[in-house]
Design a protein around this motif. Structure first.
Motif, PDB file in Angstrom:
ATOM      1  N   GLY A   1       0.819  -1.213   0.000  1.00 18.17           N
ATOM      2  CA  GLY A   1       0.000   0.000   0.000  1.00 18.17           C
ATOM      3  C   GLY A   1       0.850   1.260   0.000  1.00 18.17           C
ATOM      4  N   ILE A   2       1.891   1.288   0.818  1.00 20.12           N
ATOM      5  CA  ILE A   2       2.783   2.451   0.876  1.00 20.12           C
ATOM      6  C   ILE A   2       3.492   2.637  -0.457  1.00 20.12           C
ATOM      7  N   ALA A   3       3.908   1.548  -1.073  1.00 16.13           N
ATOM      8  CA  ALA A   3       4.582   1.631  -2.377  1.00 16.13           C
ATOM      9  C   ALA A   3       3.639   2.203  -3.429  1.00 16.13           C
ATOM     10  N   LEU A   4       2.384   1.775  -3.432  1.00 18.74           N
ATOM     11  CA  LEU A   4       1.418   2.295  -4.404  1.00 18.74           C
ATOM     12  C   LEU A   4       1.159   3.780  -4.192  1.00 18.74           C
ATOM     13  N   VAL A   5       1.042   4.204  -2.939  1.00 21.73           N
ATOM     14  CA  VAL A   5       0.841   5.625  -2.646  1.00 21.73           C
ATOM     15  C   VAL A   5       2.042   6.426  -3.126  1.00 21.73           C
ATOM     16  N   GLY A   6       3.244   5.905  -2.911  1.00 18.75           N
ATOM     17  CA  GLY A   6       4.444   6.589  -3.378  1.00 18.75           C
ATOM     18  C   GLY A   6       4.495   6.706  -4.895  1.00 18.75           C
ATOM     19  N   LEU A   7       4.114   5.665  -5.596  1.00 24.43           N
ATOM     20  CA  LEU A   7       4.106   5.717  -7.058  1.00 24.43           C
ATOM     21  C   LEU A   7       3.100   6.737  -7.586  1.00 24.43           C
ATOM     22  N   VAL A   8       1.921   6.778  -6.980  1.00 28.13           N
ATOM     23  CA  VAL A   8       0.902   7.739  -7.402  1.00 28.13           C
ATOM     24  C   VAL A   8       1.375   9.168  -7.124  1.00 28.13           C
ATOM     25  N   ALA A   9       1.967   9.395  -5.959  1.00 30.20           N
ATOM     26  CA  ALA A   9       2.453  10.735  -5.612  1.00 30.20           C
ATOM     27  C   ALA A   9       3.547  11.180  -6.573  1.00 30.20           C
ATOM     28  N   THR A  10       4.454  10.279  -6.920  1.00 29.27           N
ATOM     29  CA  THR A  10       5.536  10.608  -7.846  1.00 29.27           C
ATOM     30  C   THR A  10       4.982  10.945  -9.229  1.00 29.27           C
ATOM     31  N   LYS A  11       4.013  10.180  -9.681  1.00 26.14           N
ATOM     32  CA  LYS A  11       3.422  10.436 -10.997  1.00 26.14           C
ATOM     33  C   LYS A  11       2.720  11.795 -11.025  1.00 26.14           C
ATOM     34  N   ARG A  12       1.967  12.102  -9.976  1.00 28.96           N
ATOM     35  CA  ARG A  12       1.273  13.394  -9.921  1.00 28.96           C
ATOM     36  C   ARG A  12       2.267  14.552  -9.877  1.00 28.96           C
ATOM     37  N   ARG A  13       3.338  14.386  -9.123  1.00 33.72           N
ATOM     38  CA  ARG A  13       4.342  15.441  -9.011  1.00 33.72           C
ATOM     39  C   ARG A  13       5.001  15.688 -10.374  1.00 33.72           C
ATOM     40  N   ARG A  14       5.310  14.620 -11.097  1.00 34.02           N
ATOM     41  CA  ARG A  14       5.932  14.764 -12.422  1.00 34.02           C
ATOM     42  C   ARG A  14       4.970  15.412 -13.410  1.00 34.02           C
ATOM     43  N   ASN A  15       3.681  15.060 -13.334  1.00 32.01           N
ATOM     44  CA  ASN A  15       2.689  15.649 -14.232  1.00 32.01           C
ATOM     45  C   ASN A  15       2.535  17.152 -13.967  1.00 32.01           C
TER      46      ASN A  15
END
Length: 51
Positions: free
Chosen positions: A32-46
């Motif tokens: 769950g923490i890994a998925l939240v981190g991936l989503v946060a990274t994607k949003r930040r890059r966008n």
């Protein structure tokens, strides 16, 4: 999930027992923490690409 089948009138059990493994809570938390981190990274890059 445990199952038993073929009970007879004498109380003995025939058939098979089947057990499935249950994931540990720590493993689920890490996923769950890994998925939240991936989503946060994607949003930040966008957001950075839109600027």
């Amino acid at each position: 999930m445990a199952t038993a089948s073929n009970f007879d009138s004498t109380g003995s059990v025939g058939g098979t027992l089947t057990f499935t493994s249950v994931p540990e809570p720590e493993s689920l938390a890490l996923v769950g923490i890994a998925l939240v981190g991936l989503v946060a990274t994607k949003r930040r890059r966008n957001k950075q690409a839109a600027i």
